[in-house]
Scaffold this motif. Structure first.
Motif: not given
Ligand SMILES: *Cc1c(COP(=O)(O)O)cnc(C)c1O
Length: 366
Positions: A177-182, A184-186, A214-218, A240-241
């Motif tokens: 999901l983190l890779e697919a959503v452009p 932030p992912v809560l 590896a996923h700063p949108n997490l 988060a990041d």
């Protein structure tokens, strides 16, 4: 709380006209199993130190805006830097600020039936939800559909374990999901500490946190309202990041977390391992209650990784009223919600709470 009168609604912007004051559907009862609180509360030894800490609060001063000591303690526990942590006035404030910071006009990937607060808070700041409904039988997310919809959404929320269905998500799925959503992912992990034993010591309770590097949108959300038995203190936190933390800090009310709650939470988090015995009992009780209920006629249960579970039973709304009125036991009725026909959500309590529930349901259903 009464509804908003039309004459007042006309002063409100049109997108808020559907709102009404929140109704927790609370009635005082002997046994409260309706809000996923921890009925064990704070262990007595920890509570004594907590009360002493409260007595030392300098209430004439504004609170430490970023809850520095608590932030540092949470960071150390989870193996991140303080810059990765933001303490909030309950997880709810974090969810609101997430949408305030990232949501205006955005499309949210949402996975109902889930926590209704996401759509509610999102709608207040102009977020539109793209709902990918869970499988109607298993109530699990439909990952193929979620991942297919993700690239056309701006942000996403996934709840693990999910409220009210109780299921946790595998870390590998969160990563996809983190890779697919452009954006932030809560990942709402309000119940992460219940996913298995030993979570408080480990610091990585059934969590997506290892994906952060590896996923700063997490954006991971935790709370002290559930496992720590501090719902009344209103303390949640985001990991988060640092850039995401800055955005959330920019939209928040600077003093939203009061000094008393900071002091109480600091004691609880420092002494977190002392909560573990009650958590272990709770996990054992979850199995005991579910095994006993599975024997009752007409009851369908879903497995749970949280401190509550969902049960389907014919005439659920009436059953909930009889539990309340004839046995002074409060559970939560979801039977009018889409996809949750005849479903009640039951919090797992102390052994005596659960005995009361099993006795009452045995009488009413047996
Ligand atoms: C309880 C809960 C929260 C946070 O609750 P707070 O008391 O505001 O910290 C967040 N998400 C879910 C899914 C919850 O059930």
């Amino acid at each position: 709380m009464s509804q908003i009168p039309e004459r007042v609604k006309q002063w409100m912007p049109a997108h808020l006209h559907g709102l009404e004051p929140y109704d927790p559907a609370f009635t005082p009862c002997d046994t409260i199993l309706s809000a996923n609180e921890n009925n064990f509360g704070v262990p007595a030894s920890v509570r004594d130190e907590m009360l002493a800490a409260l007595a030392g609060v300098e209430e004439m001063r504004y609170p430490d805006a970023l809850s520095g000591e608590l932030r540092a303690e949470l960071a150390a526990w989870h193996g991140v830097e303080p810059a990765n942590v933001l303490v909030c006035n309950g997880g709810d404030e974090a969810i609101f600020n997430f949408f305030l910071a990232f949501g205006g006009g955005a499309k949210l990937l949402n996975c109902p039936p889930t926590f209704e607060v996401y759509e509610l808070y999102g709608s207040m700041v102009g977020v539109s939800a793209h709902n990918v409904w869970r499988d109607p039988e298993t109530l699990r997310p439909r990952w193929d559909e979620l991942l297919a919809a993700a690239p056309s959404c701006d942000l996403a929320v996934i709840t693990s374990p999910n409220n009210p269905t109780g299921d946790a998500v595998e870390r590998a799925q969160v990563e996809l999901l983190l890779e697919a959503v452009p954006g932030p992912v809560l990942v709402d992990e309000a119940y992460a500490e219940f996913t298995g034993a030993g979570q408080l010591a480990a610091g990585q309770p059934g969590t997506a946190l290892p994906l952060l590097q590896a996923h700063p949108n997490l954006v991971v959300l935790h709370t002290l309202s559930k496992a720590f038995g501090l719902a009344g203190a209103r303390i949640g936190y985001v990991i988060a990041d640092p850039g995401v933390i800055s955005a959330l800090a920019a939209v928040r009310q600077p003093y939203s977390v009061n000094s008393f709650s900071q002091a109480a939470a600091l004691v609880a988090v420092r002494r977190r391992e002392e909560f573990e015995p009650n958590l272990r009992t709770l996990l054992a009780e979850r199995s005991r209650v579910q095994c006993a209920l599975a024997e009752l006629p007409g009851v369908t249960l879903w497995p749970s990784d949280a401190n509550f579970f969902l049960m389907r039973v014919p005439g659920a709304a009436q059953l909930r009223a009889r539990l309340r009125d004839e046995h002074s036991i409060l559970v939560r009725d979801f039977s009018a919600k889409p996809g949750l026909q005849d479903c009640l959500r039951v919090t797992v309590g102390r052994p005596e709470d659960n005995d009361a529930l099993l006795g009452a349901l045995g009488t009413l259903l047996g």
